[in-house]
Scaffold this active site. Structure first.
Site, PDB file in Angstrom:
ATOM      1  N   GLU A  14       0.885  -1.170   0.000  1.00 55.31           N
ATOM      2  CA  GLU A  14       0.000   0.000   0.000  1.00 55.31           C
ATOM      3  C   GLU A  14       0.910   1.204   0.000  1.00 55.31           C
ATOM      4  O   GLU A  14       1.653   1.426   0.956  1.00 55.31           O
ATOM      5  CB  GLU A  14      -0.895  -0.048   1.236  1.00 55.31           C
ATOM      6  CG  GLU A  14      -2.301   0.408   0.931  1.00 55.31           C
ATOM      7  CD  GLU A  14      -2.581   1.788   1.465  1.00 55.31           C
ATOM      8  OE1 GLU A  14      -1.683   2.658   1.334  1.00 55.31           O
ATOM      9  OE2 GLU A  14      -3.674   1.997   2.008  1.00 55.31           O
ATOM     10  N   CYS A  24      -1.800   8.379   3.260  1.00 56.43           N
ATOM     11  CA  CYS A  24      -1.781   8.057   1.827  1.00 56.43           C
ATOM     12  C   CYS A  24      -3.137   8.319   1.180  1.00 56.43           C
ATOM     13  O   CYS A  24      -3.217   8.516  -0.022  1.00 56.43           O
ATOM     14  CB  CYS A  24      -1.314   6.634   1.601  1.00 56.43           C
ATOM     15  SG  CYS A  24      -2.145   5.470   2.657  1.00 56.43           S
TER      16      CYS A  24
END
Ligand code: ADP
Length: 522
Positions: free
Chosen positions: A258, A292
């Site tokens: 990720e 993120c």
């Protein structure tokens, strides 16, 4: 200002899985962990070696065999107890996360909530997803086929500093439920949140050796994990993710990653701009933008652009930016001087290329060493760093677009593809725009939270935002190898029976397979 007492760090250091250092502290160098709000020293953590990682894998491998043999319901019960303990120790966890990262308390709460929601969700749903399932066999009646979810073995988990509790816990707990052991390297800046979570797992009844925590440098300790693990879950920058992907590929060992994002938020015509401005504050500046999934680009319908810029800038200027372990501040500081330097570089570069600062724009040394104002930029050219690269800080660029068509095109014009957020006049229009976006997750009418917290759905990025999934069935089964077991009836061999000529047997088989098409699902 209250912060976790020194005894808390001393206790958590006992949970570090480097026995040689536990026995003889001078045997390993250490790295200082600091309170982000003030820069004051909190504690030192050892920097493990590659040999420490090898030893941790040996202990984890031995523990994994017995753990995988336990009924899945027993493993799930450990997750449920962990969720209860997270709830009970909420305040201590919030203090630790805030001390290490400098985020405001509401952003730290996202981590705590994420931990107990994920643990409870997987404890409830996971056992069914992990159970063997029957699948279409070769021949009805005479073949039985089922698929078993085998644990991968020892899963390596390498975590970043931005969500040090939830990113250390939530992937690992899925891997544990699936019957794996864990060797984890937390980020060097923020090891204590992860250690606190693992300590709660110990208290929930997880066998001690099943989850090894090995702090240390990315190169040495992270590198050794990459070389030894049976599956890697990496969360961090796209550059490191790409490097690790190459190494995992050469070992032919699967992984998920990720990575970064440059997430767009689209505002179409006919929406309530004041409401969107409030939501955008959370979507852009939670954890001071060090997330993120936070929004770094906003595309607004040209007819609403001036009004939105005015409302949003007013709202951002009014944000309460401050240190503190209470619920008051809307934003805290950046995690480190390095991160502050990136933020300042992106703003200076954008301004040098013609951008204007509509709100914020300055560091705030009066509040603490790494504080920076939440910042809104306009007229940012496409070649500016703040437009093309992930800032990972409290900086967002706002641009006008002539139509939703153009908004979709520009939102998709990125090497990243993690998350997008869409505001339109109707939900149907929002959903139609959502389906055209090239991102792993899209939220209509909010920031990132509804997608992230939709635990039943996979969460993962496209392009340079990552590979694979966390959350949902996909995020659990990724920690398993799917093994098909086909059992053939003893009375029907696949050789020609005595009453059929050997030369004719292939043709008989071919005709029989052709008949299978009359069965449902063939
Ligand atoms: P960030 O900007 O969040 O620090 P990184 O990708 O550099 O992003 O770091 C994320 C995690 O990966 C950290 O725990 C870091 O120590 C680790 N790491 C960094 N470089 C490597 C590497 N070459 N091999 C393995 N792990 C690494």
């Amino acid at each position: 200002m209250p912060r976790p007492a020194p005894e808390v760090f001393e206790r958590l250091l006992r949970r570090v899985d480097v026995p040689a250092w536990q026995a003889d502290p001078p045997s390993r160098p250490t790295s200082g962990v600091h309170e982000a709000f003030t820069g004051e020293h909190l504690a030192d953590v050892p920097l493990a070696t590659a040999e420490d990682v090898t030893d941790a894998f040996a202990r984890a491998r031995a523990a994994q065999v017995a753990w995988a043999a336990r009924p899945v319901r027993e493993r799930a019960a450990v997750l449920t107890r962990f969720a209860d303990l997270v709830h009970v120790h909420r305040d201590a966890l919030l203090d630790l996360v805030q001390a290490e990262t400098g985020k405001n308390r509401a952003s730290a709460l996202e981590e705590v909530i994420d931990c107990f929601l994920n643990a409870r969700f997987y404890a409830a749903r996971g056992p069914r997803w992990l159970a063997p399932r029957r699948v279409t066999p070769m021949l009805p009646v005479v073949t039985r086929a089922r698929v078993e979810a085998m644990p991968r073995g020892v899963v390596g988990v390498i975590t970043p500093w931005n969500y040090p509790l939830s990113l250390a816990m939530t992937d690992a707990l899925a891997a544990l439920l699936a019957g794996n052991a864990i060797v984890m390297k937390p980020a060097t800046l923020t090891p204590f949140s992860a250690l606190a979570g693992v300590e709660l797992f110990d208290r929930a009844g997880l066998p001690r050796d099943l989850w090894q925590v090995v702090p240390g440098s990315g190169r040495e300790v992270g590198g050794a994990i990459v070389e030894s693990c049976d599956y890697l879950m990496f969360t961090g920058s796209s550059a490191t993710g790409a490097e690790l992907a190459g190494r995992m590929a050469s070992r032919l060992v699967p992984f998920s990653a990720e990575l970064g994002g440059k997430n767009p938020l689209i505002i179409g015509p006919g929406v309530d701009l004041a409401r969107v401005a409030d939501i955008a504050v959370r979507a852009c500046f939670a954890s001071a933008g060090q997330l993120c999934m936070s929004i770094e680009r906003i595309y607004v319908d040209a007819g609403s652009y001036d009004d939105f810029c005015r409302l949003f800038a007013e709202r951002v200027r009014a944000m309460r930016v401050a240190p503190g372990y209470d619920w008051g501040p809307e934003m805290g500081c950046l995690v480190s001087a390095d991160q502050l330097a990136v933020v300042e570089e992106h703003i200076a570069d954008a301004v040098a290329r013609g951008a204007r600062v509509l709100a914020g724009g300055r560091r705030r040394p009066d509040l603490g060493p790494t504080f920076h104002e939440p910042t809104v930029l306009v007229d940012v050219p496409a070649n500016a760093l703040a437009f093309s690269e992930e800032t990972f800080g409290p900086v967002v660029s706002v641009s006008p677009v002539a139509s939703l068509e153009e908004a979709v095109e520009r939102a998709n014009d990125s090497v990243y593809g993690l998350l997008a957020s869409v505001f339109c006049a109707t939900d149907a229009e929002g959903a139609a725009v959502a389906s055209r976006l090239r991102t792993g997750m899209v939220v209509v009418n909010e920031g990132y939270a509804p997608a992230w917290a939709s635990l039943g759905g996979p969460s993962g990025g496209m392009g340079r935002s990552g590979v694979g999934y966390r959350h949902g069935r996909e995020g659990l089964l990724t920690y398993t190898h799917q093994r098909t077991i086909a059992t053939q009836a003893r009375w029907l061999s696949l050789d020609a029976p005595p009453f059929v000529e050997r030369d004719r047997w292939p043709e008989v088989l071919e005709r029989a397979s052709n008949l299978l098409r009359y069965l449902p699902g063939r």
